[in-house]
Write a protein that holds these residues in place. Sequence first.
Motif, PDB file in Angstrom:
ATOM      1  N   TYR A 205       0.842  -1.208   0.000  1.00  0.00           N
ATOM      2  CA  TYR A 205       0.000   0.000   0.000  1.00  0.00           C
ATOM      3  C   TYR A 205       0.870   1.248   0.000  1.00  0.00           C
ATOM      4  O   TYR A 205       0.519   2.273  -0.585  1.00  0.00           O
ATOM      5  CB  TYR A 205      -0.894  -0.028   1.237  1.00  0.00           C
ATOM      6  CG  TYR A 205      -1.819   1.150   1.420  1.00  0.00           C
ATOM      7  CD1 TYR A 205      -3.003   1.247   0.698  1.00  0.00           C
ATOM      8  CD2 TYR A 205      -1.536   2.159   2.349  1.00  0.00           C
ATOM      9  CE1 TYR A 205      -3.865   2.328   0.877  1.00  0.00           C
ATOM     10  CE2 TYR A 205      -2.389   3.230   2.538  1.00  0.00           C
ATOM     11  CZ  TYR A 205      -3.552   3.314   1.798  1.00  0.00           C
ATOM     12  OH  TYR A 205      -4.400   4.386   1.976  1.00  0.00           O
ATOM     13  N   SER A 208       2.519   3.451  -3.406  1.00  0.00           N
ATOM     14  CA  SER A 208       1.975   4.642  -4.053  1.00  0.00           C
ATOM     15  C   SER A 208       2.084   5.838  -3.122  1.00  0.00           C
ATOM     16  O   SER A 208       1.573   5.809  -1.993  1.00  0.00           O
ATOM     17  CB  SER A 208       0.507   4.436  -4.436  1.00  0.00           C
ATOM     18  OG  SER A 208      -0.062   5.658  -4.893  1.00  0.00           O
ATOM     19  N   GLN A 210       0.509   8.386  -3.247  1.00  0.00           N
ATOM     20  CA  GLN A 210      -0.816   8.980  -3.031  1.00  0.00           C
ATOM     21  C   GLN A 210      -1.509   8.396  -1.810  1.00  0.00           C
ATOM     22  O   GLN A 210      -2.486   8.965  -1.317  1.00  0.00           O
ATOM     23  CB  GLN A 210      -1.684   8.776  -4.276  1.00  0.00           C
ATOM     24  CG  GLN A 210      -1.151   9.484  -5.512  1.00  0.00           C
ATOM     25  CD  GLN A 210      -2.040   9.275  -6.726  1.00  0.00           C
ATOM     26  OE1 GLN A 210      -3.065   8.583  -6.661  1.00  0.00           O
ATOM     27  NE2 GLN A 210      -1.665   9.867  -7.848  1.00  0.00           N
ATOM     28  N   ASN A 211      -1.005   7.269  -1.309  1.00  0.00           N
ATOM     29  CA  ASN A 211      -1.629   6.617  -0.157  1.00  0.00           C
ATOM     30  C   ASN A 211      -1.074   7.182   1.140  1.00  0.00           C
ATOM     31  O   ASN A 211       0.128   7.378   1.287  1.00  0.00           O
ATOM     32  CB  ASN A 211      -1.398   5.109  -0.208  1.00  0.00           C
ATOM     33  CG  ASN A 211      -2.153   4.455  -1.344  1.00  0.00           C
ATOM     34  OD1 ASN A 211      -3.160   4.977  -1.815  1.00  0.00           O
ATOM     35  ND2 ASN A 211      -1.670   3.320  -1.813  1.00  0.00           N
ATOM     36  N   GLU A 212      -1.950   7.456   2.077  1.00  0.00           N
ATOM     37  CA  GLU A 212      -1.583   8.031   3.367  1.00  0.00           C
ATOM     38  C   GLU A 212      -2.300   7.274   4.486  1.00  0.00           C
ATOM     39  O   GLU A 212      -3.096   6.398   4.259  1.00  0.00           O
ATOM     40  CB  GLU A 212      -1.949   9.516   3.420  1.00  0.00           C
ATOM     41  CG  GLU A 212      -0.793  10.471   3.174  1.00  0.00           C
ATOM     42  CD  GLU A 212       0.234  10.465   4.304  1.00  0.00           C
ATOM     43  OE1 GLU A 212      -0.075   9.952   5.396  1.00  0.00           O
ATOM     44  OE2 GLU A 212       1.348  10.964   4.088  1.00  0.00           O
ATOM     45  N   CYS A 216      -0.184   2.593   6.308  1.00  0.00           N
ATOM     46  CA  CYS A 216       1.148   2.503   5.696  1.00  0.00           C
ATOM     47  C   CYS A 216       2.156   1.833   6.633  1.00  0.00           C
ATOM     48  O   CYS A 216       3.095   1.175   6.160  1.00  0.00           O
ATOM     49  CB  CYS A 216       1.666   3.906   5.345  1.00  0.00           C
ATOM     50  SG  CYS A 216       0.749   4.743   4.027  1.00  0.00           S
TER      51      CYS A 216
END
Length: 221
Positions: A205, A208, A210-212, A216
Motif C-alpha cells: 500500500y 503509491s 498517493q496513499n496516506e 502505511c
Amino acid sequence: MCGRFTLHASELEILQEYELDQEIPGYETRYNIAPGQDILAVIHDGNSKRAGFLKWGLVPSWSKDPKIGYKMINARSETAHEKPSFKSLLSRRRCLIVADSFYEWQRNENGKQPKRISLQNRKLFAFAGLWDKWEHNGKKLYTCTILTRKANEFMQPIHDRMPVILPKEAEDEWLAPVRMDPEQAHGFISNVPIEQLDAYDVSDYVNSAQNEGDHCIRPLA
C-alpha cells in the motif's frame, strides 16, 4: 537512497525535542512522505533554531531549471564535498530533516518488499540535510536534499545505501550557524556512528505516494 519516510509525531513532541519556541504553521502528521513534497526541516537562522517546510529535491541557486530537483533528493555523503551542487551548502546551509521512520524496498524472489525502518532507542530523529534558495523571475523555491551513506551491516540485506541519521548529540553541531570547510563537514559526517535500527515488513500500500494514513506503517500479517 532514501526515497520515502514518515513523521507522525505530534507538533508538541517536535517542539520539545528540538527546543523550538515557535509553532509550526501547517504541520500535519504524515505516513508516506515522498520526493517533491514539502518536508519539515529545522535550520538555524543565526539567532535561534526554527522549523519550516522545504521542498524535497534540491534546486541549486545557480540552476536554470527547477525540475533538476527531482534528480537531487539525495546526496552521497562520501562525495558531496567535491560536487558543485553540494560543496558550498556543506559550509553554510545545513539542516535537520525530522522523521520517525523511513521506508526501503528489499528485493526478493517476488519482486520488492517494502520495510519500515526506525531507531530502537529514539522515536524522533533527524536526517542530515542540505538546503538552498532558488530564485528566478520573482519565483522563489526553498529546497533540500538528504545525505546518504553506505549501508551498515543491519541495512545491507535490505539495501546498499541508507540515510545519514544524526545522533542526538551531533544535531546541534551539524546545525550550528558557523561555516564548516567542506572537507571538515565531510569528516564530520564520515565519523557519525550509526545507531541501532529495527525493521519490519509493511504492505505494498505504501508503494503509491498517493496513499496516506496509519495503514502505511501497519506490520504485514
